[in-house]
Scaffold this motif. Structure first.
Motif, PDB file in Angstrom:
ATOM      1  N   ASP A  76      73.809  49.736  81.538  1.00  0.00           N
ATOM      2  CA  ASP A  76      72.463  50.135  81.941  1.00  0.00           C
ATOM      3  C   ASP A  76      72.244  51.532  81.363  1.00  0.00           C
ATOM      4  OD1 ASP A  76      70.041  50.653  83.064  1.00  0.00           O
ATOM      5  OD2 ASP A  76      70.709  50.517  85.148  1.00  0.00           O
ATOM      6  N   GLN A  77      71.781  51.577  80.122  1.00  0.00           N
ATOM      7  CA  GLN A  77      71.630  52.836  79.405  1.00  0.00           C
ATOM      8  C   GLN A  77      70.366  52.777  78.553  1.00  0.00           C
ATOM      9  OE1 GLN A  77      74.712  53.352  76.395  1.00  0.00           O
ATOM     10  NE2 GLN A  77      74.693  51.181  75.907  1.00  0.00           N
ATOM     11  N   SER A  78      70.046  53.878  77.925  1.00  0.00           N
ATOM     12  CA  SER A  78      68.895  53.910  77.029  1.00  0.00           C
ATOM     13  C   SER A  78      69.271  53.245  75.704  1.00  0.00           C
ATOM     14  CB  SER A  78      68.478  55.365  76.793  1.00  0.00           C
ATOM     15  OG  SER A  78      67.424  55.434  75.870  1.00  0.00           O
ATOM     16  N   TYR A  79      68.492  52.247  75.309  1.00  0.00           N
ATOM     17  CA  TYR A  79      68.693  51.579  74.023  1.00  0.00           C
ATOM     18  C   TYR A  79      67.571  52.031  73.094  1.00  0.00           C
ATOM     19  CZ  TYR A  79      72.133  48.618  76.336  1.00  0.00           C
ATOM     20  OH  TYR A  79      73.242  48.165  77.022  1.00  0.00           O
ATOM     21  N   ARG A 211      59.954  45.544  75.536  1.00  0.00           N
ATOM     22  CA  ARG A 211      59.032  46.655  75.820  1.00  0.00           C
ATOM     23  C   ARG A 211      58.543  47.344  74.552  1.00  0.00           C
ATOM     24  NH1 ARG A 211      62.835  48.138  79.966  1.00  0.00           N
ATOM     25  NH2 ARG A 211      63.700  49.679  78.512  1.00  0.00           N
ATOM     26  N   GLY A 212      59.322  47.211  73.484  1.00  0.00           N
ATOM     27  CA  GLY A 212      58.962  47.894  72.252  1.00  0.00           C
ATOM     28  C   GLY A 212      59.714  49.189  72.035  1.00  0.00           C
ATOM     29  N   ASP A 213      60.744  49.444  72.856  1.00  0.00           N
ATOM     30  CA  ASP A 213      61.520  50.680  72.710  1.00  0.00           C
ATOM     31  C   ASP A 213      62.250  50.743  71.372  1.00  0.00           C
ATOM     32  OD1 ASP A 213      60.689  50.981  75.297  1.00  0.00           O
ATOM     33  OD2 ASP A 213      62.690  50.827  76.210  1.00  0.00           O
ATOM     34  N   LEU A 214      62.476  49.592  70.746  1.00  0.00           N
ATOM     35  CA  LEU A 214      63.286  49.534  69.531  1.00  0.00           C
ATOM     36  C   LEU A 214      62.450  49.301  68.274  1.00  0.00           C
ATOM     37  CD1 LEU A 214      66.133  47.376  71.087  1.00  0.00           C
ATOM     38  CD2 LEU A 214      66.165  49.827  70.652  1.00  0.00           C
TER      39      LEU A 214
END
Length: 292
Positions: A76-79, A211-214
């Motif tokens: 459970d970390q920031s990707y 979500r589109g974080d990547l």
């Protein structure tokens, strides 16, 4: 035939990752091959499992599960884009001393391109299927309804359970988005993707992706690529379609040495038409080894 394959793990900055290898030693005429999967619910190195055994007798290879995916650790970390680019480079540095041929797909291909721009000496070549940043040419994926839904607290976990982590959703995605011909989808494929999607913590990386974080704009990076690159596109791929791929390829005709469209194939030629993908990779490797 596959007695030479070994399952291994590697501790990285983003967690412990699982991979399959044949443990051969790299040589100048047989560079190491690194296979990385694309992103989607249940993704893992299984995406390339019908392809990499064809090269196991000759080339050292590593087929890896990315952090948060497959059998790798699901922290459970920031990707982030930067985190995954650094991870790819870390794996290359840790697992081989020779310039590698990286074979990957979709969003992971965009990360490999960024890594190759930053450290071209670590790459012998890139072989990519349907590479995309999902926000190419300033199209912002994060504004899509799916990305907006995945940003809502509590709604995101319900979406994951009902829309991703079950066999019906996996089957539907494969039939409607991933494959040109649903008849090519096997029960094993559905079962494998479903099992991975239902593993503990698998939602962390998947939801970051949805979500589109990547996302990134691949059109910003491609003009700076110098590593020899070969691109394969399924004619029936929907996200992204062939037209986007062709537009991307035109940004750097010097580095992109081939752009091949496979008829009657969708987003993952390596799953839908592995024999043809093996033949193309073999051809591209021959061209790479023949070039100075």
């Amino acid at each position: 035939m596959f007695d030479c394959l070994r399952s291994r793990t590697l501790t990285t900055a983003m967690g412990e990752v699982a991979y399959v290898t044949n443990e051969l030693t790299a040589a100048r005429d047989c560079p190491p091959l690194f296979f990385w999967h694309g992103f989607g619910g249940g993704s893992s190195h299984y995406e390339w499992s019908a392809v990499y055994p064809a090269f196991a007798a000759e080339y050292p290879f590593f087929a890896l599960d990315l952090p948060g995916w497959g059998a790798s650790e699901h922290r459970d970390q920031s990707y982030t884009v930067a985190g995954y680019v650094d991870h790819l480079l870390e794996c290359l540095d840790r697992l081989t001393t020779e310039p590698a041929v990286v074979i990957t797909s979709s969003l992971t291909a965009a990360f490999a391109i960024q890594g190759a721009i930053a450290h071209p000496q670590r790459f012998r070549g890139l072989i990519l299927t349907c590479p995309t940043g999902l926000s190419d040419f300033e199209q912002d994926y994060r504004q899509t309804p799916l990305a907006q839904i995945a940003r809502q607290p509590y709604v995101d976990t319900v979406f994951y359970r009902l829309g991703v982590a079950n066999s019906l959703s996996v089957q539907s995605f494969m039939a409607n988005q991933q494959f040109a011909r649903p008849s090519r989808i096997s029960p094993e494929m559905v079962a494998t993707y479903t099992e991975v999607a239902q593993s503990g913590g698998a939602e962390f990386a998947v939801l970051a992706f949805v979500r589109g974080d990547l996302c990134c704009d691949l059109s910003r990076f491609l003009p700076h690529l110098t590593v020899p690159t070969y691109i394969v596109w399924g004619e029936q791929a929907k996200l992204p379609p062939v037209a986007v791929g062709q537009r991307l390829a035109r940004l750097n005709p010097e580095a992109i040495r081939a752009f091949e469209v496979i008829p009657e194939v969708g987003l993952t030629p390596q799953l839908e038409s592995p024999a043809l993908m093996i033949a193309l990779i073999d051809r591209y490797l021959g061209q790479l080894l023949a070039s100075p």
